[in-house]
Enzyme design. Structure first.
Site, PDB file in Angstrom:
ATOM      1  N   ASP A 141      14.278 -53.756 124.831  1.00  0.00           N
ATOM      2  CA  ASP A 141      12.785 -54.067 125.183  1.00  0.00           C
ATOM      3  C   ASP A 141      12.983 -55.335 126.030  1.00  0.00           C
ATOM      4  O   ASP A 141      13.259 -56.225 125.499  1.00  0.00           O
ATOM      5  CB  ASP A 141      12.106 -54.478 124.086  1.00  0.00           C
ATOM      6  N   LYS A 150       3.822 -58.779 133.319  1.00  0.00           N
ATOM      7  CA  LYS A 150       4.797 -59.885 132.928  1.00  0.00           C
ATOM      8  C   LYS A 150       5.662 -60.292 134.175  1.00  0.00           C
ATOM      9  O   LYS A 150       6.394 -61.142 133.883  1.00  0.00           O
ATOM     10  CB  LYS A 150       5.348 -59.450 131.590  1.00  0.00           C
TER      11      LYS A 150
END
Lengths: 303, 388
Positions: free
Chosen positions: B181, B207
């Site tokens: 991740d 992000k």
């Protein structure tokens, strides 16, 4: 979260105008419900309010720290204030609806609900609006307009240079015309904020000396915007007074003691603005409309 | 890298009273180049990609492919097709979790985002195990018989990292495949998937300066071929009969339905922007600002979650001011035009296990500057006084 007691009515009111506040008022309802059922508020509304308040005080860290730490106690304090103020406002509204005065029947104290009404404007030199003392009102020895044997007397405290006193004149005259059993006593309260008010008081008393007080009284209000030493003499001529006698009376301030006495009497009654009317114990401050005067007269008229 | 020059590209930072945006671990701001690229799609070629044969459609297909190539190059994948577009990191992990079979053992760290925990927990037929975050010994002890290791690279809780390179090596020695991740690391760490030898990797566009609703799943081709289809329908099949279908190749078989072309094209532009800015420079910049904050926090006696050394936390500072509630801290800063995150940052399991109620979290990025940090510290100092 006790502050939701305050937040709810505030947000509900603002919610009438903005959707954003409707959402906040829903949160306040939930918080209120949980507070009443002794559960902690779970919407975060309490935290947001506390943090916003504290953040506004960040320039004064000690005060901010105190507010942050004692927020619950402060909230209770404000809630109690809100409840007390809601109680007294409700009582005032009831009195206003029932008696026309938020302070209750026969009260002559200042009423906040009246302040926006045009008839509540008055000429004043006094900062504080306070209680009036109708029992100090004097009528003996004063010129009377209308039926000398009338059942009811309107006592007016006015100032010849006050625009609001002038504004009330037509209503007063109409009352005297429509109610033969009512007469008028006028007390002059020359206010120093107006030019020529003291001179007008002197001039009216000099006219009274020659038996034309009310004619001169009317003339002053008719020409209120043009008052001066010259016009006071001219008015005497127009009313066919003995101008030499009038001029001598006026220029020597013959009735200075009467003018002073009248002013002191007005103070003892508690007059804080002109015109002020007394009809028995009822009082009305400001340039009253015919309807207002009539309502009080009908109520106060001896049966 | 010049943060002041970079700030000019962000319209939100050029307002009269720009926000001090320290919530980059949640969502980054978008540069003008990205929003312009998105608008270019809507204004110049707002058509379907990969379906119709007209000029506009071909343009869309080309632009999406260009975007995929930029991303492929960014992560140094062997093939462009190894980049699958998803809506976000969560969807990427769910896509992989969909392929887990009964009895498969999945090993995660103890500091995972809910997105890398819940997809495994809902698979009740799988065996979910946890090792201590970045603890190679514990990892070694628990890797046996593991089918899939699914680990966060950089934790969104405190900015600390798992030693993924070492863990991947150990996992491969134990015949396990590894899903990383990279939601927090991809925006500011140089990631070379081939050097890392990672099997699967996921990250989110929002992000890393990209549009919302965009994500990336990287997978080695041989691993992707093993994955089951997740969401199926249009574009995921070559042909269908009433009773059968022939699945598309990769990446199409994993990208069902009409895609969010505008944002996928915008994502490519965001990645291009990041490559130009230089990820190692971004990381250094974040660490430099974090050093200043850490030094001030230590002086003010503020509790920092995680290691004291800022270089181990990159751009993230998770903290608590005495006994003051973390939400109060964030709300007070918000009243001073400073945006940070507060709460458990979608990592409830770690907070619950460590008996921590939550934290305030400031996260930095390439457009933040020292002036903002100074203002932030000035306000924090006042909050500390309030909380005493």
């Amino acid at each position: 979260m006790v502050l939701c007691f305050i937040a709810l009515p505030v947000f509900a009111l603002l919610g009438l105008f903005s959707v954003r506040y409707r959402e906040l008022s829903k949160e306040a309802i939930r918080c209120l419900f949980r507070t009443v059922t002794l559960k902690p508020c779970d919407t975060g509304l309490d935290q947001r309010i506390r943090s916003k308040f504290t953040a506004k005080l960040m320039f004064w860290p000690s005060l901010a720290r105190f507010v942050y730490a004692q927020f619950t106690i402060l909230s209770w304090f404000f809630v109690i204030l809100l409840l007390a103020s809601a109680f007294f406002s409700g009582q005032g509204l009831y009195n206003y609806a029932a008696y026309g005065n938020c302070n209750g029947q026969n009260s002559n104290a200042f009423c906040v609900f009246n302040v926006v009404r045009p008839e509540q404007q008055e000429c004043t030199t006094f900062d504080v609006k306070h209680e009036l003392y109708p029992f100090n009102v004097k009528t003996k020895g004063h010129p009377v307009r209308g039926n000398p044997l009338a059942k009811l007397t309107i006592v007016e405290y006015g100032c010849y240079s006050c625009p609001y006193t002038k504004e009330a004149e037509p209503a007063v005259r109409q009352i005297l015309k429509d109610f033969p059993e009512v007469n008028l006593v006028y007390h002059d309260v020359p206010l120093s904020i107006h030019s020529n008010s003291i001179e007008a008081a002197h001039a009216a008393l000099c006219a009274q000396e020659q038996g034309k007080y009310w004619e001169y009284h009317d003339k002053i209000f008719e020409r209120q915007d043009k008052l001066s030493n010259e016009t006071f003499i001219a008015f005497a001529g127009e009313l066919e007074l003995n101008v030499t006698q009038f001029s001598e009376c006026y220029s020597t301030n013959r009735y200075q003691n009467v003018v002073d006495q009248e002013y002191n009497d007005a103070l003892s009654v508690g007059i804080y603005g002109t015109p002020t009317f007394f009809i028995n114990n009822a009082n009305l401050v400001g340039p009253q409309k015919y309807k207002s005067l009539k309502a009080v007269i009908e109520k106060e008229m001896p049966r | 890298m010049n943060p002041e020059k970079i700030r000019n590209d962000f319209l939100v930072l050029n307002q009269k009273k720009p926000p001090i945006y320290f919530d980059n671990a949640c969502m980054t701001l978008k540069p003008r180049q990205v929003t312009d690229k998105i608008m270019e799609y809507y204004n110049e070629y707002p058509a379907c990609g990969g379906r119709s044969n007209h000029r506009l459609s071909r343009k869309v297909t080309e632009e999406v492919l260009r975007s995929r190539r930029i991303i492929s190059d960014f992560f140094n994948t062997k093939k462009t097709e190894e980049i699958i577009f998803t809506r976000n990191t969560t969807e990427g992990i769910n896509l992989v979790a969909n392929s887990i079979k009964k009895g498969d053992k999945v090993l995660c760290s103890g500091k995972e985002h809910n997105s890398n925990l819940v997809p495994w927990l809902v698979r009740k037929d799988a065996v979910h195990k946890t090792f201590r975050f970045n603890d190679i010994e514990d990892f070694n002890a628990k890797i046996k018989n593991t089918k899939l290791v699914s680990i966060v690279h950089v934790s969104n809780v405190d900015g600390t990292s798992n030693n993924v390179k070492e863990m991947i090596k150990i996992a491969h020695e134990n015949d396990a495949i590894v899903l990383v991740d990279a939601a927090q690391s991809a925006p500011s760490r140089e990631i070379d998937v081939r050097k890392l030898d990672v099997d699967l990797m996921v990250c989110s566009g929002h992000k890393m300066l990209g549009p919302t609703g965009t994500g990336i799943l990287y997978g080695k081709m041989e691993v992707l071929e093993q994955l089951s289809q997740f969401i199926v329908g249009g574009d995921t099949v070559k042909n269908t009969q009433y009773d059968s279908f022939e699945q598309e190749g990769i990446p199409e078989r994993f990208e069902a339905g009409l895609q969010d072309y505008a944002n996928l094209i915008g994502l490519g532009e965001a990645v291009r922007y990041l490559k130009k800015a230089g990820r190692s420079d971004i990381e250094k910049h974040e660490t430099r600002l974090n050093e200043k904050i850490t030094e001030a926090f230590n002086r003010l006696g503020i509790d920092i979650i995680g290691p004291k050394e800022p270089e181990q936390r990159a751009g993230i500072i998770s903290f608590n001011v005495g006994k003051m509630n973390h939400h109060d801290v964030a709300l007070m800063l918000d009243s001073n035009n400073i945006m940070i995150r507060s709460g458990m940052h979608c990592a409830h399991s770690w907070f619950n296990a460590n008996n921590v109620q939550g934290s305030a979290r400031a996260s930095l990025y390439l457009y933040n500057n020292e002036e903002e940090v100074d203002f932030f510290l000035e306000k924090i100092e006042k909050i500390v006084k309030i909380g005493k």
